[in-house]
Design a protein around this motif. Sequence first.
Motif, PDB file in Angstrom:
ATOM      1  N   ALA A  21       9.524 128.406 103.652  1.00 10.02           N
ATOM      2  CA  ALA A  21      11.001 128.391 103.651  1.00 10.02           C
ATOM      3  C   ALA A  21      11.548 129.636 102.980  1.00 10.02           C
ATOM      4  CB  ALA A  21      11.494 127.127 102.938  1.00 10.02           C
ATOM      5  N   GLU A  22      10.910 130.052 101.865  1.00  8.80           N
ATOM      6  CA  GLU A  22      11.379 131.274 101.180  1.00  8.80           C
ATOM      7  C   GLU A  22      11.219 132.488 102.073  1.00  8.80           C
ATOM      8  OE1 GLU A  22      10.577 133.662  96.980  1.00  8.80           O
ATOM      9  OE2 GLU A  22       9.425 131.892  97.483  1.00  8.80           O
ATOM     10  N   ARG A  44      -0.832 116.989  98.565  1.00  3.18           N
ATOM     11  CA  ARG A  44       0.633 116.975  98.822  1.00  3.18           C
ATOM     12  C   ARG A  44       1.319 118.141  98.151  1.00  3.18           C
ATOM     13  NH1 ARG A  44       4.372 115.411 102.365  1.00  3.18           N
ATOM     14  NH2 ARG A  44       6.355 114.834 101.324  1.00  3.18           N
ATOM     15  N   VAL A  45       0.931 118.449  96.940  1.00  2.00           N
ATOM     16  CA  VAL A  45       1.531 119.581  96.206  1.00  2.00           C
ATOM     17  C   VAL A  45       1.247 120.883  96.930  1.00  2.00           C
ATOM     18  CG1 VAL A  45       1.399 120.912  94.090  1.00  2.00           C
ATOM     19  CG2 VAL A  45       1.551 118.423  93.979  1.00  2.00           C
ATOM     20  N   LYS A  46       0.003 121.009  97.414  1.00  3.07           N
ATOM     21  CA  LYS A  46      -0.339 122.245  98.142  1.00  3.07           C
ATOM     22  C   LYS A  46       0.528 122.385  99.391  1.00  3.07           C
ATOM     23  CE  LYS A  46      -3.766 124.023  95.710  1.00  3.07           C
ATOM     24  NZ  LYS A  46      -3.691 125.393  95.199  1.00  3.07           N
ATOM     25  N   GLU A  47       0.667 121.218 100.068  1.00  2.00           N
ATOM     26  CA  GLU A  47       1.479 121.260 101.306  1.00  2.00           C
ATOM     27  C   GLU A  47       2.921 121.631 100.981  1.00  2.00           C
ATOM     28  OE1 GLU A  47       2.774 118.353 105.038  1.00  2.00           O
ATOM     29  OE2 GLU A  47       1.388 117.632 103.485  1.00  2.00           O
ATOM     30  N   LEU A  48       3.470 121.004  99.930  1.00  2.00           N
ATOM     31  CA  LEU A  48       4.858 121.320  99.551  1.00  2.00           C
ATOM     32  C   LEU A  48       4.987 122.772  99.108  1.00  2.00           C
ATOM     33  CD1 LEU A  48       5.835 118.055  97.593  1.00  2.00           C
ATOM     34  CD2 LEU A  48       6.587 118.769  99.892  1.00  2.00           C
ATOM     35  N   GLN A  49       3.994 123.246  98.392  1.00  2.00           N
ATOM     36  CA  GLN A  49       4.026 124.648  97.974  1.00  2.00           C
ATOM     37  C   GLN A  49       3.992 125.577  99.168  1.00  2.00           C
ATOM     38  OE1 GLN A  49       0.812 125.651  95.289  1.00  2.00           O
ATOM     39  NE2 GLN A  49       1.683 127.710  94.850  1.00  2.00           N
ATOM     40  N   HIS A  50       3.157 125.210 100.167  1.00  4.59           N
ATOM     41  CA  HIS A  50       3.093 126.041 101.379  1.00  4.59           C
ATOM     42  C   HIS A  50       4.420 126.031 102.116  1.00  4.59           C
ATOM     43  CE1 HIS A  50       1.444 127.971 104.895  1.00  4.59           C
ATOM     44  NE2 HIS A  50       1.878 126.935 105.678  1.00  4.59           N
ATOM     45  N   ARG A  51       5.011 124.797 102.195  1.00  3.53           N
ATOM     46  CA  ARG A  51       6.292 124.700 102.899  1.00  3.53           C
ATOM     47  C   ARG A  51       7.373 125.477 102.147  1.00  3.53           C
ATOM     48  NH1 ARG A  51       7.501 118.542 104.303  1.00  3.53           N
ATOM     49  NH2 ARG A  51       9.349 119.593 105.133  1.00  3.53           N
ATOM     50  N   ALA A  52       7.311 125.427 100.811  1.00  5.15           N
ATOM     51  CA  ALA A  52       8.305 126.199 100.034  1.00  5.15           C
ATOM     52  C   ALA A  52       8.150 127.689 100.273  1.00  5.15           C
ATOM     53  CB  ALA A  52       8.158 125.850  98.542  1.00  5.15           C
ATOM     54  N   GLU A  53       6.879 128.139 100.311  1.00  5.95           N
ATOM     55  CA  GLU A  53       6.657 129.570 100.569  1.00  5.95           C
ATOM     56  C   GLU A  53       7.155 129.951 101.955  1.00  5.95           C
ATOM     57  OE1 GLU A  53       2.531 130.111  99.952  1.00  5.95           O
ATOM     58  OE2 GLU A  53       2.655 130.073  97.746  1.00  5.95           O
ATOM     59  N   LEU A  75      15.812 135.599 107.402  1.00  6.02           N
ATOM     60  CA  LEU A  75      17.170 135.419 107.919  1.00  6.02           C
ATOM     61  C   LEU A  75      18.185 136.171 107.077  1.00  6.02           C
ATOM     62  CD1 LEU A  75      17.106 131.602 108.797  1.00  6.02           C
ATOM     63  CD2 LEU A  75      16.960 133.560 110.375  1.00  6.02           C
ATOM     64  N   GLY A  76      17.965 136.342 105.820  1.00  4.90           N
ATOM     65  CA  GLY A  76      18.911 137.038 104.955  1.00  4.90           C
ATOM     66  C   GLY A  76      19.991 136.117 104.464  1.00  4.90           C
ATOM     67  N   GLN A  77      20.802 136.640 103.547  1.00  9.44           N
ATOM     68  CA  GLN A  77      21.905 135.893 102.976  1.00  9.44           C
ATOM     69  C   GLN A  77      23.227 136.494 103.455  1.00  9.44           C
ATOM     70  OE1 GLN A  77      21.797 133.208 101.008  1.00  9.44           O
ATOM     71  NE2 GLN A  77      19.554 133.131 101.108  1.00  9.44           N
ATOM     72  N   PRO A  78      24.219 135.671 103.816  1.00  7.36           N
ATOM     73  CA  PRO A  78      25.515 136.215 104.245  1.00  7.36           C
ATOM     74  C   PRO A  78      26.195 136.951 103.110  1.00  7.36           C
ATOM     75  CG  PRO A  78      25.657 133.834 103.949  1.00  7.36           C
ATOM     76  CD  PRO A  78      24.211 134.175 103.811  1.00  7.36           C
TER      77      PRO A  78
END
Length: 480
Positions: A51-52, A40-49, A58-61
Motif C-alpha cells: 500500500a505504501e 498474519r503479521v508478515k502478510e499485513l506487513q507485506h500488504r502495508a508495504e 500514485l502520489g499525493q494531491p
Amino acid sequence: MAGRPATIRGGGISGAQIGLIVFAFISVAALGLFIFQLTRVKELQHRAESAEARIKHLGQPAAPLGTYYDNEATARGSGATVFKLMTEDLERVSQLVAGESKLIAKVLEEQSNELLRQVAATHPISASDTLLTAIRKLDQHATALAETKKSQALELAEAQQNIESLTQQLKAARDEFEDQIADTKSDYERAVADFGSKLAAKDAQVRDLRDLLETREKDLQDLRRAAETDKREWDLERTRRDKQIAGFQRKIEELAGAFDPEAILKKADGRVLRAIPGSALVYINLGANNNIKVGMSFEVFSHTATPNRTLRGKGSIDVVTIMDETAECRITRNDAAQPITEGDIIVNIAYEQGRKPKFVVCGNFDLNYDGQIDPDGAEEIKSMVRRWGGQVVPELDESVDFVVIGTASKVPPLPPYASDIQRDQAERRSLENVEKFEPLKKQAIAMHIPVITQNQFFFLTGYVGQPDRSLYNDRSLGLN
C-alpha cells in the motif's frame, strides 16, 4: 446410586500423564497460534508495504486539493478515501461534460478540443478558449442574436404595416388607373374614328398631289431636256469664248513684254530746275498746281546715267516751300561725287499727278534697321503711301501699281518650357503665314505688277533713313 470411578488396573494413565498430555496439547496449540499470528503479521506487513508503494506511485494531491480531499475523507468516516473521492469527482465532471461518467481525462480533452475547433469555425469563439469561456461567449452571442432577432421582429412588424399601407395605396392607385384607362379607351375610340375620317381626307389629298406630281414630273423632264440643250449650246459658246480669251491673253503678253524696272524712272514725276552749287536748296518744276505738299520727299536720279539695280538715286530732297508752279526743296541726302544738277529727274512712286497710285503692303518691316521687326512697320509704310498721295488696297487686282513686300510673318520664339502642343500650334501659324505670303508674290509677278522691297520703296520715295547696306544688292521679285 452412584458409584465411584472405576480404577484402572494393570497399567492405567496417571494424573501426571494426563497433565503432561494436556500441557503438550496446550503447547502445540499455542505454538500453532504463534505461527498463525506470525504469518498474519508478515502478510499485513507485506500488504502495508504494497500500500505504501502504491501510495508512493500514485502520489499525493497538492494543496489545496490534498487538504480538501483529506478533510472530506475524514468527515465522511469509514470507507471514504481520498482516491475514491477524487474518482467520484472525475466521474461527475465526465458526466457533466460528455454525458458519460466513465471517460478518462484525455478522451474528455480530445473531445472538448475537437468540439471547440468545430464551434470556433462558425461562432465568435477561439479554439484556445476554455469550455467555460466558450460557453460564456456563446451565451453573449446568443443574447446578441436574440436582441437582433427581437429588433428585426419589430422592423418586420413595421414593414408589414408599411406593406399593408402600400397595398391599400396601390389598390386605390390601381382603381384610379383603371378609371383612367376606361376614359382613355373612350378617347382612343373617338380619336380612331376621327383619324379614320381625316385619313380618308388625306388619301384624297395624296391622290391629288400624286396627280400634280406626275404633271410636274412631265414639266421637269421637259425643262431638263431644254436645260441640256441650253448646256450644250453654252458649252459651245464657252469653248469659243475660252479660245478668244486665250488669244487676247497671248496678245496682252506680247504687248506687255517683260517688266522693265527702268520704266519707273522713265515715268519721272518732275525735274530739278535749279541747283545752286554749295547750297542745300534746289528748286523743282512741281508746285501747288501739281498737288504736292510740304514735307513730301523725292528721290533724285541723274538724267544721263542708267540707274543701278538698287534703285537708289544720287540724292534725296524734301519740299519745304511751295509756289504755284515750283517748289523749294531741301537736300536731305547727297553724294559729293555725284552732285545734284539741273535737269536731274525726281521720283516718288506714291505720288502721281491726276490719280492715286494703288499699293498692296504685305509682310513685316524693320524700319530703323535694328534687326528687330517693328510691330507697326506695315502701318507706317501704309501711312507714307497715303501721306504722299497714294492709296492702300487690301486685295491684289489688275489696278494695283506696286506691291511692297517685307518678310513673312514670324511666330515669336517659344520659351524652353513650352509644351509640344504649343510648338505644333506655333509651327502651324508659321506655315499659314508663309502660305499667305508666297502666293501673293507669285500672283503679282504673274500679273506683271512690280514687287518691291522695303529698301526699294524707301529709295523710290526719297525716304532718308539708315538703310541696311547689305540689302542694296537684293533682287526684288519683279525687279530683276
